[in-house]
Design a protein around this motif. Sequence first.
Motif, short mmCIF file in Angstrom:
data_model
loop_
_atom_site.label_atom_id
_atom_site.label_comp_id
_atom_site.label_asym_id
_atom_site.label_seq_id
_atom_site.Cartn_x
_atom_site.Cartn_y
_atom_site.Cartn_z
N GLU A 89 0.49 -1.39 0.25
CA GLU A 89 -0.30 0.54 0.35
C GLU A 89 0.87 1.36 -0.21
O GLU A 89 0.38 2.29 -0.41
N LYS A 90 2.62 0.97 1.09
CA LYS A 90 2.65 2.00 0.99
C LYS A 90 3.26 2.80 -0.45
O LYS A 90 3.70 3.45 -0.67
N ILE A 91 3.80 1.77 -1.04
CA ILE A 91 4.50 2.01 -2.43
C ILE A 91 3.31 2.21 -3.66
O ILE A 91 3.82 3.51 -3.97
N ALA A 92 2.07 1.63 -3.23
CA ALA A 92 0.80 2.11 -4.35
C ALA A 92 1.56 4.10 -4.01
O ALA A 92 0.55 4.70 -5.31
N THR A 93 1.22 3.87 -3.00
CA THR A 93 0.88 5.31 -2.54
C THR A 93 2.07 6.48 -2.62
O THR A 93 1.78 7.71 -2.98
N LYS A 94 3.61 6.50 -1.89
CA LYS A 94 4.38 6.93 -2.28
C LYS A 94 5.53 7.22 -3.12
O LYS A 94 5.78 8.55 -3.93
N ILE A 95 5.15 5.62 -3.86
CA ILE A 95 5.83 5.50 -5.66
C ILE A 95 5.05 6.36 -6.78
O ILE A 95 5.55 6.99 -7.74
N TYR A 96 3.62 5.78 -6.76
CA TYR A 96 3.25 5.10 -7.59
C TYR A 96 2.13 6.00 -7.52
O TYR A 96 0.43 6.44 -8.64
N LYS A 97 2.10 7.24 -6.24
CA LYS A 97 0.68 8.60 -6.41
C LYS A 97 -0.87 7.37 -6.61
O LYS A 97 -1.12 8.09 -7.39
N GLY A 98 -1.10 6.62 -6.55
CA GLY A 98 -2.81 5.29 -6.51
C GLY A 98 -2.42 5.92 -8.32
O GLY A 98 -3.74 4.85 -7.90
N VAL A 99 -1.50 5.85 -8.56
CA VAL A 99 -1.56 5.42 -9.90
C VAL A 99 -2.12 3.57 -10.22
O VAL A 99 -2.86 2.79 -10.71
N ILE A 100 -1.19 2.94 -9.15
CA ILE A 100 -1.11 1.83 -9.63
C ILE A 100 -1.93 0.73 -7.89
O ILE A 100 -1.51 2.41 -6.83
N GLU A 101 -2.47 -0.51 -7.62
CA GLU A 101 -3.42 -1.04 -6.81
C GLU A 101 -1.71 -1.74 -5.90
O GLU A 101 -1.60 -1.99 -6.68
N LYS A 102 -2.57 -1.65 -4.77
CA LYS A 102 -1.29 -2.50 -3.99
C LYS A 102 -1.57 -3.61 -4.37
O LYS A 102 -0.60 -4.10 -4.37
N ASP A 103 -2.64 -4.02 -5.02
CA ASP A 103 -2.47 -5.85 -5.45
C ASP A 103 -2.05 -5.73 -6.17
O ASP A 103 -1.81 -7.39 -7.15
N ASP A 104 -1.45 -4.99 -7.28
CA ASP A 104 -0.65 -5.31 -8.38
C ASP A 104 0.53 -5.21 -7.81
O ASP A 104 1.82 -5.62 -8.96
N ILE A 105 1.27 -5.04 -7.06
CA ILE A 105 2.59 -5.47 -6.81
C ILE A 105 2.86 -6.36 -4.93
O ILE A 105 2.06 -5.59 -4.71
N PHE A 106 4.38 -6.41 -5.95
CA PHE A 106 4.03 -7.77 -5.08
C PHE A 106 5.78 -7.64 -5.00
O PHE A 106 6.76 -7.34 -5.76
N ILE A 107 5.75 -7.78 -3.14
CA ILE A 107 7.66 -7.35 -2.94
C ILE A 107 8.14 -8.82 -3.38
O ILE A 107 7.66 -10.07 -3.75
#
Length: 401
Positions: free
Chosen positions: A82-100
């Motif tokens: 969620e933090k990557i989605a917010t801080k890096i992608y400014k909400g353009v990407i949803e957290k469920d599409d991010i894989f750590i």
Amino acid sequence: MIRNKNIDKIQSSYLFVEINKRKVAILEKNPNATLINLGIGNTTEPISQHIAGGLKLGVENLQSLETYTGYGSEQGLDILREKIATKIYKGVIEKDDIFISDGAKCDIGRLQLLFGRDVKVACQDPAYPVYVDGSVLIGATGGYNGVNYNGIHYMPCSPDNDFFPDLSSVGAGAIIYFCSPNNPTGAVATKEQLKTLVDFALKNKSIIIFDAAYYAYIQDNTLPRSIFEIEGAKKCAIEVNSFSKTAGFTGVRLGWSVVPKELKYDNGDSVRDDWNRIVTTIFNGASNIVQYGGLACLDSVGLEEIDVLVRYYLENANIIKSALDSLGLEVYNHGNAPYLWVYFKGEDSWDVFNNILNKTHIITTPGIGFGPAGSGFIRFSSFGHRSSIEQAANRLKNSEI
């Protein structure tokens, strides 16, 4: 048991083995020589205080019954996604599409499992070797022919085309590896160039694997830091990224990949679902400790510390560039990457490497090691302690390379 014969086809390791061999030879000839390494892509400065505090918190959590965690989600901590989605992608990407993950390089290698050995592969030339190596290991090439790998389409990127390739010769349905800022050239693609890339991929049913590991080095606000700043990219691109070159996590290992739910195969099946299947099958998730370090990176204080570190390395690059400029060399670096790409017209990369090593005791990287289009170029890295960078600059200024 039959050995994977594709391992024999990998040539890129030759580059680093050969560099080390020549380094040893210099030290045998000059035992008291002090070598300065400007060839490495490895960070050198300590992890900053707030970010280190995040790592410590991760350790402390494992010492308490109330906060101890065993296996976590293979996709990563929800709070970090969620933090990557917010801080890096400014909400353009949803957290469920991010894989750590444990780093961009590891993800790039695993991504080949999505597409198998029958896929067409196109790659920037020159480029980070793992793009090609991952294709070789999966069997997507016919082997090395002395110039490049059969089965991989090399897309030359040079000063003549502003380091952006001609896509017209790339076949439809290809996997296209693209890195911006580029390693080794340091070139950053403009929004117009990336739109050309995205439009091509959409038209030709191709998928872009976009390496944004050096995104934080982009100081020009008109230049895109993510492929997802381009309209349509969610339907044709995967982005890999990392904390390695921004927070000094090269030895810590933490990165992520973005696989949008909008990305589909030709038959309409979800690429994201397949990636999730691969991740949950062969990966147990990034270290819980390290992910707390990642959370600290994205706090306001952590982001400030990252900015300080990035500017430190960029200033190193300016110091090296000033020295190279004083020699009248053709230097490519526009202040948005930690690498300098230097052209020695009419000369062999290895001959130039030897000349610099012998005359200045500075280790660089021959451009030919990054692909055929790197011939005649040398990569200088700005990752180093300031004192070493300044000493190297003085040696270069006083040399006749």
